[in-house]
Design an enzyme around this catalytic site. Structure first.
Site, PDB file in Angstrom:
ATOM      1  N   ASP A 183      -8.755  -3.720   6.899  1.00 28.62           N
ATOM      2  CA  ASP A 183      -7.747  -2.647   6.925  1.00 28.62           C
ATOM      3  C   ASP A 183      -7.271  -2.448   8.361  1.00 28.62           C
ATOM      4  O   ASP A 183      -6.987  -1.327   8.806  1.00 28.62           O
ATOM      5  CB  ASP A 183      -8.305  -1.338   6.347  1.00 28.62           C
ATOM      6  CG  ASP A 183      -7.217  -0.294   6.077  1.00 28.62           C
ATOM      7  OD1 ASP A 183      -6.025  -0.675   6.050  1.00 28.62           O
ATOM      8  OD2 ASP A 183      -7.545   0.890   5.909  1.00 28.62           O
ATOM      9  N   HIS A 200     -10.207   0.349  -0.399  1.00 28.70           N
ATOM     10  CA  HIS A 200     -11.136   0.953   0.582  1.00 28.70           C
ATOM     11  C   HIS A 200     -11.962   2.109   0.012  1.00 28.70           C
ATOM     12  O   HIS A 200     -11.694   3.285   0.267  1.00 28.70           O
ATOM     13  CB  HIS A 200     -10.468   1.334   1.894  1.00 28.70           C
ATOM     14  CG  HIS A 200      -9.163   2.079   1.823  1.00 28.70           C
ATOM     15  ND1 HIS A 200      -8.949   3.182   1.032  1.00 28.70           N
ATOM     16  CD2 HIS A 200      -8.003   1.883   2.497  1.00 28.70           C
ATOM     17  CE1 HIS A 200      -7.729   3.632   1.207  1.00 28.70           C
ATOM     18  NE2 HIS A 200      -7.128   2.860   2.092  1.00 28.70           N
ATOM     19  N   GLU A 255       0.868  -1.183   0.000  1.00 26.07           N
ATOM     20  CA  GLU A 255       0.000   0.000   0.000  1.00 26.07           C
ATOM     21  C   GLU A 255       0.902   1.230   0.000  1.00 26.07           C
ATOM     22  O   GLU A 255       1.421   1.638   1.025  1.00 26.07           O
ATOM     23  CB  GLU A 255      -0.951   0.003   1.197  1.00 26.07           C
ATOM     24  CG  GLU A 255      -2.041   1.046   1.039  1.00 26.07           C
ATOM     25  CD  GLU A 255      -3.035   1.058   2.190  1.00 26.07           C
ATOM     26  OE1 GLU A 255      -4.091   1.687   2.027  1.00 26.07           O
ATOM     27  OE2 GLU A 255      -2.776   0.457   3.244  1.00 26.07           O
ATOM     28  N   HIS A 281      -5.908   5.859  -2.350  1.00 25.35           N
ATOM     29  CA  HIS A 281      -5.354   7.143  -1.904  1.00 25.35           C
ATOM     30  C   HIS A 281      -5.159   8.055  -3.114  1.00 25.35           C
ATOM     31  O   HIS A 281      -4.066   8.545  -3.388  1.00 25.35           O
ATOM     32  CB  HIS A 281      -4.040   6.921  -1.157  1.00 25.35           C
ATOM     33  CG  HIS A 281      -4.225   6.241   0.165  1.00 25.35           C
ATOM     34  ND1 HIS A 281      -4.311   6.927   1.357  1.00 25.35           N
ATOM     35  CD2 HIS A 281      -4.348   4.920   0.489  1.00 25.35           C
ATOM     36  CE1 HIS A 281      -4.481   6.071   2.346  1.00 25.35           C
ATOM     37  NE2 HIS A 281      -4.515   4.835   1.845  1.00 25.35           N
TER      38      HIS A 281
END
Length: 395
Positions: free
Chosen positions: A281, A219, A132, A197
């Site tokens: 997460d 997410h 990530e 992101h």
């Protein structure tokens, strides 16, 4: 052949729940799934489900740790401890997930992962690494440490890719300079490029999806662009793109905090259980008491606070990962979003298995698949976890 038979269970299948049935397994594989009461004639070890649900084992494709351990700690103990905590909550397989860090930390992670995988005997199985970052948007960084954020460059990511054959997923902001080329490189290697992101507008996501292999969203809603105005004109964002592209899969942190009931219902209505994976997460605070803790490695991580069932930055400006476990996700999506149990379980089992292309051996109770099984009660409290035919947890 050492056969085990689970009897008196409500069997959770992708298409629905059998009111009464049996599941047999031997040598780590499922050998039979039968409807109807146990006739008492078969030989082997008997596990009486006592009317509880018998489900495929949960698969968590985005987790940073649990039980006081973070995968960025860089120790075998952290990997095994987190895997054991997740197993106690029904997770039978997971993707250890990194945070933005130095390349030195990342390379250490690769070596630690290999050693931990070889030693893992009593926790959720490791399916590969999920990186990530560090190729993220500064504006959508969330709890990612901003000092490590940068654009993808071949001279760097080729070195990282050459250092490990265990990377199976990499979350990236597709609007960054070099991200499309990077996505195509990942797809060539069989690694899932995932959008995360990101401050991308719709058109950038569409190009990444159609031409660079970015078929999954990290997410959904968290650290993600939505409708913005630029020079007075409105632009749809990554969030809208995820809904518009029918075949794009998404993951949601269904802890009831990251997404309230209204948004859980919304995403379930418009994407459906075949396109949604539930993910924790989770950081090291999963399964631990509230209070101060560390996000990321104990050495270089950030101080965060666990309160109200979630981790937050100290100034409470953003969430800092969840403290959820897989059973909580299933429980929440059923209770808050009104999802049928079979669909909720699918989002925690078969759908993530398909996303990671391991559905040939995991994700459902079917003959020939791995004997990864969880038994839970009406409140989705885990009673027994079985991984590869080994009964690891009984509550």
């Amino acid at each position: 052949m050492n056969k085990t038979i689970i009897i008196n269970g409500r069997i959770v299948l992708p298409e629905g729940v059998l009111a009464d049935g049996c599941v047999e397994f031997a040598d780590g594989k499922i050998t039979a799934v039968k409807e109807g009461p146990y006739n008492g004639q078969a030989t082997g070890t008997i596990i009486n489900a006592q009317g509880n649900y018998v489900s495929p084992g949960f698969i968590d494709i985005h987790t940073h740790g649990a039980g006081g351990h973070d995968f960025m700690d860089g120790t075998v103990e952290a990997y095994l401890g987190a895997a054991q905590m997740h197993a106690r909550h029904g997770t039978t397989a997971l993707l250890p997930t990194t945070l933005t860090s130095t390349n030195e930390e990342l390379l250490n992670t690769f070596a630690t992962y290999k050693e931990a995988k070889a030693q893992n005997r009593s926790g959720a199985a490791f399916l590969g690494l999920h990186l990530e970052g560090p190729y993220f948007s500064y504006n959508q960084r969330g709890a990612q440490d901003p000092k490590y954020l940068r654009n993808p460059r071949p001279e760097e990511y080729e070195t990282i890719l050459a250092a490990s054959d265990d990377i199976v997923r990499w979350s990236v902001a597709p609007e960054l300079d070099g991200a499309l080329e990077f996505g195509r490189r990942l797809a060539e290697r069989g690694i899932l490029p995932s959008i995360g992101h990101t401050d991308a507008i719709y058109e950038q996501v569409e190009e990444a999806y159609r031409h660079a292999g970015y078929t999954h969203v990290t997410h959904l809603y968290s650290c993600m662009s939505t409708i913005t105005r630029r020079n007075a004109y409105r632009y749809a964002g990554a969030l809208e793109a995820a809904y518009m592209m029918d075949d794009m899969t998404v993951e949601i942190i269904a802890d009831g905090v990251h997404l309230p009931a209204s948004l859980l219902k919304y995403v379930c209505k418009f994407k459906g259980p075949d396109k949604i994976a539930l993910v924790t997460d989770s950081m090291r605070g999963a399964g631990m008491p509230e209070g101060e803790t560390i996000l990321g490695s104990l050495k270089d991580g950030q101080r965060v606070i666990i309160e109200d069932g979630v981790a937050k930055l100290p100034d409470r400006s953003a969430f800092a990962g969840s403290v959820a476990t897989a059973d909580r996700l299933v429980r929440t999506i059923v209770s808050l979003a009104g999802v049928q149990l079979a669909d909720a379980v699918k989002m925690m089992t078969l759908t993530p298995a398909r996303i990671m292309k391991v559905d040939d051996c995991k994700g459902s109770l079917a003959v020939g698949k791995d004997a990864d099984i969880v038994i839970f009660d009406e409140g989705i409290n885990v009673k027994t976890t079985i991984i590869g035919g080994k009964c690891l947890t009984i509550h």
